[in-house]
Design a protein around this motif. Structure first.
Motif, PDB file in Angstrom:
ATOM      1  N   PRO A 119       5.945  14.093  -1.242  1.00  6.22           N
ATOM      2  CA  PRO A 119       6.203  12.700  -0.868  1.00  6.22           C
ATOM      3  C   PRO A 119       6.925  12.557   0.467  1.00  6.22           C
ATOM      4  CG  PRO A 119       7.660  13.380  -2.658  1.00  6.22           C
ATOM      5  CD  PRO A 119       6.654  14.459  -2.487  1.00  6.22           C
ATOM      6  N   ALA A 120       7.797  13.522   0.779  1.00  4.94           N
ATOM      7  CA  ALA A 120       8.528  13.430   2.044  1.00  4.94           C
ATOM      8  C   ALA A 120       7.578  13.576   3.237  1.00  4.94           C
ATOM      9  CB  ALA A 120       9.619  14.497   2.099  1.00  4.94           C
ATOM     10  N   LEU A 121       6.628  14.500   3.142  1.00  3.27           N
ATOM     11  CA  LEU A 121       5.634  14.650   4.210  1.00  3.27           C
ATOM     12  C   LEU A 121       4.707  13.447   4.266  1.00  3.27           C
ATOM     13  CD1 LEU A 121       4.521  18.408   4.037  1.00  3.27           C
ATOM     14  CD2 LEU A 121       5.951  17.310   5.784  1.00  3.27           C
ATOM     15  N   TRP A 145      -0.207  17.170  -6.790  1.00  3.04           N
ATOM     16  CA  TRP A 145       0.874  16.427  -6.133  1.00  3.04           C
ATOM     17  C   TRP A 145       0.453  16.012  -4.722  1.00  3.04           C
ATOM     18  CZ3 TRP A 145       5.775  15.158  -8.093  1.00  3.04           C
ATOM     19  CH2 TRP A 145       6.052  15.660  -9.371  1.00  3.04           C
ATOM     20  N   LEU A 146      -0.153  16.946  -4.015  1.00  2.40           N
ATOM     21  CA  LEU A 146      -0.619  16.644  -2.666  1.00  2.40           C
ATOM     22  C   LEU A 146      -1.748  15.616  -2.699  1.00  2.40           C
ATOM     23  CD1 LEU A 146      -0.582  20.307  -1.353  1.00  2.40           C
ATOM     24  CD2 LEU A 146       0.951  18.481  -0.588  1.00  2.40           C
ATOM     25  N   ASP A 147      -2.673  15.781  -3.647  1.00  2.20           N
ATOM     26  CA  ASP A 147      -3.776  14.830  -3.767  1.00  2.20           C
ATOM     27  C   ASP A 147      -3.269  13.429  -4.105  1.00  2.20           C
ATOM     28  OD1 ASP A 147      -5.978  16.476  -3.207  1.00  2.20           O
ATOM     29  OD2 ASP A 147      -6.039  17.250  -5.252  1.00  2.20           O
ATOM     30  N   TYR A 148      -2.253  13.357  -4.977  1.00  3.65           N
ATOM     31  CA  TYR A 148      -1.716  12.047  -5.376  1.00  3.65           C
ATOM     32  C   TYR A 148      -1.145  11.306  -4.170  1.00  3.65           C
ATOM     33  CZ  TYR A 148       1.333   8.531  -7.418  1.00  3.65           C
ATOM     34  OH  TYR A 148       1.963   7.350  -7.717  1.00  3.65           O
ATOM     35  N   TYR A 149      -0.311  11.990  -3.396  1.00  5.26           N
ATOM     36  CA  TYR A 149       0.314  11.311  -2.260  1.00  5.26           C
ATOM     37  C   TYR A 149      -0.665  11.078  -1.129  1.00  5.26           C
ATOM     38  CZ  TYR A 149       4.742  11.520  -4.631  1.00  5.26           C
ATOM     39  OH  TYR A 149       5.736  11.318  -5.550  1.00  5.26           O
ATOM     40  N   ALA A 150      -1.687  11.931  -1.015  1.00  3.25           N
ATOM     41  CA  ALA A 150      -2.753  11.661  -0.049  1.00  3.25           C
ATOM     42  C   ALA A 150      -3.484  10.376  -0.428  1.00  3.25           C
ATOM     43  CB  ALA A 150      -3.719  12.836   0.008  1.00  3.25           C
ATOM     44  N   ALA A 188       1.729   9.085  13.075  1.00  2.00           N
ATOM     45  CA  ALA A 188       0.282   9.261  12.892  1.00  2.00           C
ATOM     46  C   ALA A 188      -0.234   8.223  11.893  1.00  2.00           C
ATOM     47  CB  ALA A 188      -0.021  10.667  12.393  1.00  2.00           C
ATOM     48  N   PRO A 189      -1.483   7.791  12.039  1.00  2.87           N
ATOM     49  CA  PRO A 189      -2.042   6.850  11.054  1.00  2.87           C
ATOM     50  C   PRO A 189      -1.986   7.437   9.640  1.00  2.87           C
ATOM     51  CG  PRO A 189      -3.470   7.026  12.981  1.00  2.87           C
ATOM     52  CD  PRO A 189      -2.431   8.097  13.129  1.00  2.87           C
ATOM     53  N   SER A 190      -1.795   6.555   8.686  1.00  2.00           N
ATOM     54  CA  SER A 190      -1.718   7.014   7.301  1.00  2.00           C
ATOM     55  C   SER A 190      -2.952   7.802   6.895  1.00  2.00           C
ATOM     56  CB  SER A 190      -1.540   5.814   6.366  1.00  2.00           C
ATOM     57  OG  SER A 190      -0.316   5.171   6.603  1.00  2.00           O
ATOM     58  N   LEU A 191      -4.111   7.388   7.369  1.00  2.00           N
ATOM     59  CA  LEU A 191      -5.347   8.090   7.028  1.00  2.00           C
ATOM     60  C   LEU A 191      -5.314   9.527   7.536  1.00  2.00           C
ATOM     61  CD1 LEU A 191      -8.176   8.135   5.850  1.00  2.00           C
ATOM     62  CD2 LEU A 191      -9.035   7.209   8.026  1.00  2.00           C
ATOM     63  N   HIS A 192      -4.751   9.734   8.725  1.00  2.00           N
ATOM     64  CA  HIS A 192      -4.665  11.095   9.267  1.00  2.00           C
ATOM     65  C   HIS A 192      -3.767  11.968   8.396  1.00  2.00           C
ATOM     66  CE1 HIS A 192      -4.331  14.379  12.152  1.00  2.00           C
ATOM     67  NE2 HIS A 192      -3.019  14.303  12.022  1.00  2.00           N
ATOM     68  N   ARG A 193      -2.602  11.459   8.029  1.00  2.00           N
ATOM     69  CA  ARG A 193      -1.708  12.236   7.173  1.00  2.00           C
ATOM     70  C   ARG A 193      -2.370  12.513   5.819  1.00  2.00           C
ATOM     71  NH1 ARG A 193       2.420   8.542   8.912  1.00  2.00           N
ATOM     72  NH2 ARG A 193       2.775   7.837   6.767  1.00  2.00           N
ATOM     73  N   SER A 194      -3.095  11.524   5.317  1.00  2.00           N
ATOM     74  CA  SER A 194      -3.795  11.700   4.047  1.00  2.00           C
ATOM     75  C   SER A 194      -4.815  12.829   4.119  1.00  2.00           C
ATOM     76  CB  SER A 194      -4.485  10.391   3.653  1.00  2.00           C
ATOM     77  OG  SER A 194      -5.276  10.561   2.503  1.00  2.00           O
ATOM     78  N   LEU A 205      -2.237   7.944  -2.261  1.00  2.00           N
ATOM     79  CA  LEU A 205      -1.297   6.839  -2.107  1.00  2.00           C
ATOM     80  C   LEU A 205      -1.261   6.352  -0.660  1.00  2.00           C
ATOM     81  CD1 LEU A 205       0.573   5.439  -4.173  1.00  2.00           C
ATOM     82  CD2 LEU A 205       2.445   6.844  -3.288  1.00  2.00           C
ATOM     83  N   LEU A 206      -1.368   7.286   0.282  1.00  2.00           N
ATOM     84  CA  LEU A 206      -1.382   6.914   1.687  1.00  2.00           C
ATOM     85  C   LEU A 206      -2.597   6.047   2.028  1.00  2.00           C
ATOM     86  CD1 LEU A 206      -0.230  10.176   3.484  1.00  2.00           C
ATOM     87  CD2 LEU A 206       0.856   7.938   3.646  1.00  2.00           C
ATOM     88  N   ARG A 207      -3.711   6.296   1.339  1.00  2.00           N
ATOM     89  CA  ARG A 207      -4.924   5.534   1.612  1.00  2.00           C
ATOM     90  C   ARG A 207      -4.861   4.111   1.043  1.00  2.00           C
ATOM     91  NH1 ARG A 207      -9.693   8.649   2.700  1.00  2.00           N
ATOM     92  NH2 ARG A 207      -9.230  10.855   2.931  1.00  2.00           N
ATOM     93  N   THR A 208      -4.004   3.905   0.052  1.00  2.00           N
ATOM     94  CA  THR A 208      -3.978   2.613  -0.625  1.00  2.00           C
ATOM     95  C   THR A 208      -2.695   1.819  -0.398  1.00  2.00           C
ATOM     96  OG1 THR A 208      -3.120   3.678  -2.628  1.00  2.00           O
ATOM     97  CG2 THR A 208      -5.508   3.435  -2.449  1.00  2.00           C
ATOM     98  N   GLN A 209      -1.607   2.507  -0.028  1.00  2.00           N
ATOM     99  CA  GLN A 209      -0.332   1.814   0.162  1.00  2.00           C
ATOM    100  C   GLN A 209      -0.377   0.951   1.410  1.00  2.00           C
ATOM    101  OE1 GLN A 209       2.239   2.498   2.684  1.00  2.00           O
ATOM    102  NE2 GLN A 209       3.550   0.897   1.818  1.00  2.00           N
TER     103      GLN A 209
END
Length: 288
Positions: A176-178, A123-128, A75-81, A130-134
């Motif tokens: 982070p794994a998700l 934690w969820l917000d941080y990795y969400a 799935a696109p990173s934005l979707h997972r975010s 990160l997905l938008r910027t990584q």
């Protein structure tokens, strides 16, 4: 003593029996039932049905199939975010309930659990975020070559967590794994699995696809070996004692699975002569 429902804050009721969470719902385990007690009172909070080794291997196969289908892993990173951000908001709404449940199953104070679980959506917000910027990058090289770096998920990740901080330790591994796109299988301690099981249901409601997050029940020696020995597992992440870490590491290594282990006892505490004795005692007791 028989298990009975325990009413907690606002919305959440502890179920009298929990199966394992797989493929988007609870399924009865065919192994032995295990009672979950409130260690402060001895009261039976609920009963979990253990996942058999056969069921565990089937759950790993489902997780691998979900990974290969790509509904989450590709799935696109934005979707997972967006899904992780939605899960963070859902978790925020349930913090009062889950903190009460965490206090009941661990015996820790409700004040501590409210403070601890209140930070978990971050934690969820941080990795969400990160997905938008990584993003990947092109590395310098020589000649007629294209050299670039891109991060891709591993596949099925098994995570084994302890009894003392069930939600905190599980979520810092799961988030982070998700976010990376893996399929995650969590085996919480059989002594305190209830909040992690409820979190899996919450994740499914937020949009995590079936079998991308699975939570199974059972004891470490019986079920842990079956999980980490499966060749479909690409990474193992545990928090446990040193002896357990050595045993699991050898099994993971035989399949060349990646391995992360947080092992050992408490950090030492040093109290100096000029310390405030009462504050030091309170701090040491809280840290324990």
């Amino acid at each position: 003593m028989t298990a009975r429902p325990v009413e907690v804050l606002r919305k959440l009721t502890i179920r009298p029996t929990y199966g394992y969470f797989v493929n988007g719902g609870f399924t009865p385990g065919t192994g032995v039932p295990i009672r979950v007690h409130n260690p402060a009172t001895g009261e039976v909070l609920s009963t979990i049905t253990s996942t058999s080794n056969e069921q565990a291997n089937a759950a790993i196969s489902l997780a691998d199939e979900a990974f290969r289908e790509g509904k989450w892993s590709q799935a696109p990173s934005l979707h997972r975010s967006l899904i992780l951000s939605k899960l963070a908001r859902s978790l925020e709404e349930r913090i009062p309930d889950l903190a009460e449940m965490e206090s009941l199953q661990t015996g820790r104070t409700i004040r501590e659990m409210r403070a601890q679980l209140g930070r978990l959506p971050e934690w969820l917000d941080y990795y969400a975020a990160l997905l938008r910027t990584q993003s990947g990058f092109v590395a310098p090289t020589q000649g007629q070559l294209l050299n670039y770096v891109d991060r891709i998920p591993l596949g099925v990740v098994v995570q084994i967590t302890p009894f003392n901080h069930p939600m905190l330790i599980a979520l810092k591994k799961v988030a982070p794994a998700l976010a990376a796109g893996n399929s995650v299988i969590v085996k919480p301690s059989e002594q305190a699995p209830l909040t992690v099981l409820e979190f899996a249901a919450l994740a499914h409601e937020a949009g995590i696809p079936p079998s991308v997050l699975t939570v199974i029940n059972g004891t470490g020696p019986d079920l842990g070996k079956a999980l980490v020995s499966n060749p479909l597992v690409k990474k193992v992440d545990i928090t446990a004692g040193t002896a357990t870490g050595r045993a699991i590491g050898s099994l993971a290594g035989s399949n060349l699975a990646a391995y992360t282990a947080e092992l050992g006892g408490k950090a030492p505490i040093v109290i100096f002569d000029d310390a405030d004795v009462q504050a030091a005692i309170n701090g040491a007791a809280f840290a324990a």
